[in-house]
Design an enzyme around this catalytic site. Structure first.
Site, PDB file in Angstrom:
ATOM      1  N   LYS A  32      16.318 -41.302 -29.753  1.00  0.00           N
ATOM      2  CA  LYS A  32      15.151 -40.445 -30.016  1.00  0.00           C
ATOM      3  C   LYS A  32      15.290 -39.090 -29.318  1.00  0.00           C
ATOM      4  CE  LYS A  32      11.927 -43.459 -28.610  1.00  0.00           C
ATOM      5  NZ  LYS A  32      12.688 -44.644 -28.168  1.00  0.00           N
ATOM      6  N   LYS A 181      23.056 -48.672 -26.641  1.00  0.00           N
ATOM      7  CA  LYS A 181      22.330 -47.815 -27.569  1.00  0.00           C
ATOM      8  C   LYS A 181      23.300 -47.159 -28.540  1.00  0.00           C
ATOM      9  CE  LYS A 181      18.271 -48.263 -25.503  1.00  0.00           C
ATOM     10  NZ  LYS A 181      17.123 -48.911 -26.180  1.00  0.00           N
ATOM     11  N   ASP A 210      21.304 -50.954 -30.435  1.00  0.00           N
ATOM     12  CA  ASP A 210      19.906 -50.545 -30.626  1.00  0.00           C
ATOM     13  C   ASP A 210      19.870 -49.073 -31.045  1.00  0.00           C
ATOM     14  OD1 ASP A 210      17.208 -50.005 -30.484  1.00  0.00           O
ATOM     15  OD2 ASP A 210      16.964 -50.648 -28.391  1.00  0.00           O
ATOM     16  N   ASN A 212      17.062 -47.446 -31.953  1.00  0.00           N
ATOM     17  CA  ASN A 212      15.769 -46.838 -31.622  1.00  0.00           C
ATOM     18  C   ASN A 212      15.161 -46.040 -32.779  1.00  0.00           C
ATOM     19  OD1 ASN A 212      17.148 -47.110 -28.671  1.00  0.00           O
ATOM     20  ND2 ASN A 212      14.939 -47.367 -28.599  1.00  0.00           N
ATOM     21  N   GLU A 236      19.366 -53.549 -33.579  1.00  0.00           N
ATOM     22  CA  GLU A 236      17.950 -53.392 -33.237  1.00  0.00           C
ATOM     23  C   GLU A 236      17.391 -52.058 -33.717  1.00  0.00           C
ATOM     24  OE1 GLU A 236      17.127 -54.676 -29.289  1.00  0.00           O
ATOM     25  OE2 GLU A 236      15.608 -53.140 -28.937  1.00  0.00           O
ATOM     26  N   GLU A 262       9.374 -53.933 -31.312  1.00  0.00           N
ATOM     27  CA  GLU A 262       8.899 -53.518 -29.991  1.00  0.00           C
ATOM     28  C   GLU A 262       7.847 -52.424 -30.036  1.00  0.00           C
ATOM     29  OE1 GLU A 262      12.901 -51.940 -28.618  1.00  0.00           O
ATOM     30  OE2 GLU A 262      11.623 -50.277 -27.963  1.00  0.00           O
ATOM     31  N   ASP A 285       6.078 -57.281 -27.735  1.00  0.00           N
ATOM     32  CA  ASP A 285       5.915 -56.885 -26.343  1.00  0.00           C
ATOM     33  C   ASP A 285       4.470 -57.212 -25.970  1.00  0.00           C
ATOM     34  OD1 ASP A 285       5.054 -55.179 -24.191  1.00  0.00           O
ATOM     35  OD2 ASP A 285       6.849 -53.955 -24.470  1.00  0.00           O
ATOM     36  N   HIS A 312      10.434 -57.611 -25.977  1.00  0.00           N
ATOM     37  CA  HIS A 312      10.860 -56.293 -25.484  1.00  0.00           C
ATOM     38  C   HIS A 312      10.380 -56.045 -24.056  1.00  0.00           C
ATOM     39  CE1 HIS A 312       9.677 -51.918 -24.987  1.00  0.00           C
ATOM     40  NE2 HIS A 312      10.985 -51.836 -25.129  1.00  0.00           N
ATOM     41  N   GLU A 332      15.035 -59.767 -22.266  1.00  0.00           N
ATOM     42  CA  GLU A 332      15.717 -58.497 -21.986  1.00  0.00           C
ATOM     43  C   GLU A 332      15.709 -58.226 -20.476  1.00  0.00           C
ATOM     44  OE1 GLU A 332      13.879 -55.171 -24.032  1.00  0.00           O
ATOM     45  OE2 GLU A 332      15.794 -54.079 -24.018  1.00  0.00           O
TER      46      GLU A 332
HETATM   47 MG   LIG Z   1      14.842 -51.419 -28.179  1.00  0.00          MG
END
Ligand SMILES: [Mg+2]
Length: 380
Positions: A32, A181, A210, A212, A236, A262, A285, A312, A332
């Protein structure tokens, strides 16, 4: 033995709310940040609820927010906390409903219920302590330990060498899987990082990636196909968190399982993921969906749909909740919250052990108090 009535009704004496800011050792970047949607993360804001009862029992719970929202969670919790005082802390469902109705006009998702989550979680902690049981045991556990994987070593601000070194350290510490990531604007860099880590940890260590939410549907499909060779446990958040149909099509097209959930902020939002078969692994979460009362509803739906579970963040809470899930889940591992608590969770042979302490098994540290910027206490 003849039945002896033992329970004397108890009542909440105080609800103490506090807000604390946890600084991160280094600024954290995921996809992000590289797409320009967010700045690197430098802190996490916590809302703590500490509840005491007339009979002398105590419970602690927390909610949290990243980048924005902490002051609003704290403000809303302060508006409704008085509602809980004098009620029997064991009647959590009744209390939750009462708290929701106290602020009904701001809705039943997102910030509104994240503010209630800290209180709800504290009530569960208190109830388990009263029973003298770890929370997992109070709820009814399927196992005494949960498979665990590391996330904090694999952010995009870390070089490949750093990521590899941290992966080795995690494995040495008894953490079973490694997540890194992806989602960089340059796909070849993503693939190079995944290939380097897979080669480094070998074929037998579970590996996840992941993104994101930073791929579009076409990119996610192309990247998903190119990632199949790495035998990932899951991919993810390949797509926008609210693109249930896109996730469902991707999950159907790939052999690699798709994980998401998440970012969703209520059970109702998760229901849509579940109804559309949008993922193989659901990642709710508890603080984000409004607490344990809500999370348990979600687990029932996810289990009925045959989904795998990997909650999460917030391992201090999710370890207990994951231990109750019928299918073998993941938890996690994030060490970021360690300074907030006096206790440490143990990892061994790839699993995180449910502590034998009653409740969540955590107490707030002096450091958590030092990082507290404001408190408010509600009583008779
Ligand atoms: Mg994540």
């Amino acid at each position: 033995m003849p039945y002896q009535p033992a329970y004397q009704p108890d009542a909440i004496r105080t609800v103490r709310l506090s807000t604390a800011t946890l600084p991160l050792a280094t600024a954290i970047s995921d996809a992000k940040v590289f797409t320009g949607r967010q700045k690197p993360m430098t802190e996490v804001v916590f809302l703590f609820a500490e509840i005491t009862t007339e009979q002398g029992f105590e419970g602690v719970g927390f909610s949290y927010s990243k980048r924005a929202g902490g002051p609003a969670q704290y403000a809303h919790a302060k508006e409704v906390a008085q509602t809980a005082v004098g009620e029997d802390p064991n009647d959590i469902a009744k209390l939750y409903t009462k708290l929701v109705w106290a602020g009904a006009s701001v809705g039943r998702s997102g910030l509104a219920t994240q503010a209630l989550a800290a209180i709800d979680i504290a009530l569960y902690d208190l109830k388990a302590k009263r029973a003298g049981l770890p929370l997992a045991k109070l709820l009814g556990a399927h196992r005494d330990s949960v498979r665990t994987y590391n996330t904090s070593g694999g952010f995009l601000n870390a070089s490949i060498e750093e990521v590899k070194e941290r992966a080795s350290r995690s494995i040495t510490e008894g953490i079973g899987g490694i997540k890194i990531k992806v989602g960089l604007p340059d796909a070849t860099r993503d693939l190079a990082r995944v290939a380097a880590v897979r080669e480094h940890i070998g074929p037998d260590v579970p590996l996840m990636v992941d993104a994101n939410q930073q791929w579009d549907r076409g990119t996610a499909l192309r990247m998903g196909r190119r990632l199949e060779e790495f035998d990932l446990v899951w991919i993810e958040e390949p797509l926008d968190a609210y693109d249930a149909e896109g996730h469902a099509a991707l999950a159907a097209a790939l052999d690699t399982p798709v994980a998401t959930g998440e970012m969703l902020a209520s059970v109702a939002e998760h229901e849509r993921l579940i109804a559309t078969r949008a993922c193989d692994v659901i990642q709710p979460d508890a603080p984000r969906v409004g607490g344990i009362t809500q999370f348990l509803r979600l687990l029932t739906l996810a289990d009925q749909a045959g989904l795998d579970l990997a909650p999460h963040f917030a391992m201090e809470i999710h370890l207990h909740l994951a231990a109750t899930y019928p299918r073998e889940p993941w938890v996690e591992h994030f060490d970021w919250l360690d300074p907030l608590f006096n206790e440490r969770l143990e990892t061994k042979d790839g699993r995180m052990l449910v502590p034998d302490r009653p409740g969540l098994g955590v107490t707030l540290s002096d450091q958590a108090r030092a990082w507290t910027t404001d408190t408010a206490t509600f009583t008779h």
